[in-house]
Write an enzyme that holds these catalytic residues in place. Sequence first.
Site, PDB file in Angstrom:
ATOM      1  N   GLU A 170       1.048  -1.384   0.009  1.00  0.00           N
ATOM      2  CA  GLU A 170       0.406  -0.420   0.237  1.00  0.00           C
ATOM      3  C   GLU A 170       0.842   1.327   0.019  1.00  0.00           C
ATOM      4  OE1 GLU A 170      -4.062  -1.655   2.311  1.00  0.00           O
ATOM      5  OE2 GLU A 170      -2.389  -0.986   3.407  1.00  0.00           O
ATOM      6  N   CYS A 181       3.414   8.225   0.945  1.00  0.00           N
ATOM      7  CA  CYS A 181       3.941   7.442   1.696  1.00  0.00           C
ATOM      8  C   CYS A 181       4.232   6.528   1.291  1.00  0.00           C
ATOM      9  CB  CYS A 181       3.459   7.584   3.305  1.00  0.00           C
ATOM     10  SG  CYS A 181       4.105   5.985   4.701  1.00  0.00           S
ATOM     11  N   CYS A 225       6.742  -6.865   6.772  1.00  0.00           N
ATOM     12  CA  CYS A 225       7.634  -6.168   7.653  1.00  0.00           C
ATOM     13  C   CYS A 225       8.338  -7.371   8.701  1.00  0.00           C
ATOM     14  CB  CYS A 225       7.075  -5.282   8.551  1.00  0.00           C
ATOM     15  SG  CYS A 225       8.882  -4.432   9.393  1.00  0.00           S
ATOM     16  N   CYS A 277       7.088  -4.216  15.316  1.00  0.00           N
ATOM     17  CA  CYS A 277       6.855  -3.867  15.885  1.00  0.00           C
ATOM     18  C   CYS A 277       5.340  -3.917  16.852  1.00  0.00           C
ATOM     19  CB  CYS A 277       6.550  -2.422  15.634  1.00  0.00           C
ATOM     20  SG  CYS A 277       8.609  -1.858  15.234  1.00  0.00           S
ATOM     21  N   CYS A 292       2.026  -2.320  15.468  1.00  0.00           N
ATOM     22  CA  CYS A 292       2.358  -1.373  13.705  1.00  0.00           C
ATOM     23  C   CYS A 292       1.528  -2.649  13.089  1.00  0.00           C
ATOM     24  CB  CYS A 292       3.256  -1.692  13.269  1.00  0.00           C
ATOM     25  SG  CYS A 292       3.413  -1.594  11.758  1.00  0.00           S
ATOM     26  N   GLY A 328       7.008  -1.868   6.229  1.00  0.00           N
ATOM     27  CA  GLY A 328       8.945  -2.445   5.397  1.00  0.00           C
ATOM     28  C   GLY A 328       9.278  -1.620   6.488  1.00  0.00           C
ATOM     29  N   GLU A 329      11.288  -2.108   6.605  1.00  0.00           N
ATOM     30  CA  GLU A 329      12.022  -1.437   6.759  1.00  0.00           C
ATOM     31  C   GLU A 329      12.484  -0.910   6.266  1.00  0.00           C
ATOM     32  OE1 GLU A 329      14.636   0.541   8.510  1.00  0.00           O
ATOM     33  OE2 GLU A 329      13.363   0.281  10.434  1.00  0.00           O
ATOM     34  N   SER A 344      12.443   6.688   7.239  1.00  0.00           N
ATOM     35  CA  SER A 344      11.903   6.093   8.291  1.00  0.00           C
ATOM     36  C   SER A 344      12.547   5.366   9.205  1.00  0.00           C
ATOM     37  CB  SER A 344      10.528   6.159   8.821  1.00  0.00           C
ATOM     38  OG  SER A 344      10.295   5.365  10.249  1.00  0.00           O
ATOM     39  N   SER A 399      11.616   4.953  14.593  1.00  0.00           N
ATOM     40  CA  SER A 399      10.380   5.114  15.690  1.00  0.00           C
ATOM     41  C   SER A 399      11.175   4.770  16.501  1.00  0.00           C
ATOM     42  CB  SER A 399       9.763   3.943  14.969  1.00  0.00           C
ATOM     43  OG  SER A 399       9.925   4.099  13.899  1.00  0.00           O
ATOM     44  N   LEU A 400      10.655   5.287  18.194  1.00  0.00           N
ATOM     45  CA  LEU A 400      11.622   6.067  19.108  1.00  0.00           C
ATOM     46  C   LEU A 400      10.377   4.910  20.291  1.00  0.00           C
ATOM     47  CD1 LEU A 400      14.165   6.186  20.411  1.00  0.00           C
ATOM     48  CD2 LEU A 400      12.541   8.479  21.192  1.00  0.00           C
ATOM     49  N   HIS A 401       9.261   5.425  20.336  1.00  0.00           N
ATOM     50  CA  HIS A 401       8.223   4.785  21.177  1.00  0.00           C
ATOM     51  C   HIS A 401       8.773   4.337  22.394  1.00  0.00           C
ATOM     52  CE1 HIS A 401       6.859   4.878  17.352  1.00  0.00           C
ATOM     53  NE2 HIS A 401       7.435   3.967  16.543  1.00  0.00           N
ATOM     54  N   ASN A 436      -3.245   3.876  16.447  1.00  0.00           N
ATOM     55  CA  ASN A 436      -5.070   3.425  15.353  1.00  0.00           C
ATOM     56  C   ASN A 436      -4.500   2.527  15.558  1.00  0.00           C
ATOM     57  OD1 ASN A 436      -5.166   6.069  13.727  1.00  0.00           O
ATOM     58  ND2 ASN A 436      -2.794   5.605  13.343  1.00  0.00           N
ATOM     59  N   CYS A 492      -0.672   6.322  10.046  1.00  0.00           N
ATOM     60  CA  CYS A 492       0.212   5.519  10.826  1.00  0.00           C
ATOM     61  C   CYS A 492       0.037   4.076  11.493  1.00  0.00           C
ATOM     62  CB  CYS A 492       0.824   6.339  11.470  1.00  0.00           C
ATOM     63  SG  CYS A 492       2.777   5.660  11.854  1.00  0.00           S
TER      64      CYS A 492
END
Length: 378
Positions: free
Chosen positions: A91, A104, A111, A115, A118, A165-166, A197, A219-221, A301, A344
Site C-alpha cells: 500500500e 507515503c 515487515c 513492532c 504496527c 516495511g523497514e 523512517s 521510530s523510538l516509541h 491507530n 500511521c
Amino acid sequence: MTVNLLDFDLEGLTAFCERLGEKRFRAVQLFRWIHQKGASRFDQMTDLAKSLRERLPGQCEIRGLQVLSQQESADGTIKWLFDVGDGNAVESVYIPEDNRGTLCVSSQAGCAVGCRFCSTGHQGFSRNLSTGEIVAQLWFAEHFLRQRQGSQERVISNVVMMGMGEPLQNYSALVPALRTMLDDHGYGLSRRRLTVSTSGVVPMMDRLAKDCPVALAVSLHAPTDALRDELVPLNRKYPLGELLDACGRYLPHAPRDFVTFEYCMLDGVNDRPEDAQALIALLRRHGGNGVPCKLNLIPFNPFPDSGLACSPRQAVLKFARLLNDAGIVTTVRKTRGDDIDAACGQLAGDVLDRTNASERMSRRRVEAREVPVTFHRT
C-alpha cells in the site's frame, strides 16, 4: 523478462544505454520521459532517434505496478493497493495538505521487525521490493494526480519512506530509488523533503549518511530499553544507546540539523508522566547536550489482535506539554485517512503467509467502499 527501466537511477540508466552503444544524453532523455512526463511507451518519446525508439522495446520496458484498488478518505487522503506478484500486495498513501502533497511509500511486502503497534508487522514478512517497485509507487501516484488535476506541475512535494516495511533492511534497492527521487531529471525532490523512517538499523544508518543522506525519522516509541524491547524487537540487537549514538553520527551529513523521533502513544504503556521524564533524561544524556531532535507524538491507530489502545487525548497533550516545557520541540501528529485504514501503523496490504495463504489473502481484498482505479497510461 526484459529489463525494467524503473529499476535504474540515472547512473544505472546511463550504464545500460552505454551497453547499447548510446551516449549519456540519451539516458537523460529517457529518464526525463519516464519520470518527469510519465511515459510508459517508447514511441511517445519523440526526441529520441526513430531507430532507438524501434530498438528499445526488444531490450527493455517501463513496467509499473498493477493497481488492485483505490480508497479515498473524507479528508482527501488516497490509498492505493499495488500488486507486487506472487500473492503479495503493498500500500501507498497520498496525503494532500495546503502547502504540500506527501506520498507515503512502501519498501517491503510485510515487515520482519514486528513492532507490536504496527499492522504491517503483524502479518509477517514476505520479501523486499525491487528499486523499480519502490519507484513505481511514486511514478504512478504523481502522474495519476497530475492527470486528475489537469496539471503539468509537480503534485507530490514530499516523499516519506514510512509505508510497509523497514527501508534500511532493503538498502540495496532503497538507495537507487532515493537517488531517482532526488534527481533533477527525475522528480527533483529536496533532500529535506525526502524522509527515510527506520526502527533503528544502526549499521545501515551509518551507510545512508555517507551514500545518500536524506531527512531521518527514527521510530523510538519508548524511553527505556526494557520497554522498547517489548514494543520494537529490533532494540534487542541495537539498544537505545547505540541508536542515539548513530543519530548523532548521522546529523553532520543530514540536510536538516535535527532528527525526528516518532513516538506512538499507547494507553497505559508509554504515556505516563514518568515515561515523559524518562524520555527527557534519555534524550539529554546522549551527545553531550543531547541529540538535536523534534518529537512527533503519534496517536495509536487500533487494529485487530494488537491488544493495545490509544492514549486519551488529554494524556497525549500532557505528555507533549512536559516535553515542550523541557525544551524538546514536540508536536502531535494529526491523524489522516483513518477511515480507510491509511493512517500511521495501519498499512497492511496483502502478504502471502506461506503457512496459511488462503486466510491471509482473503483478509484484505477489495472492500465495498473501495473505488476502482480508472487511470490508464496511453
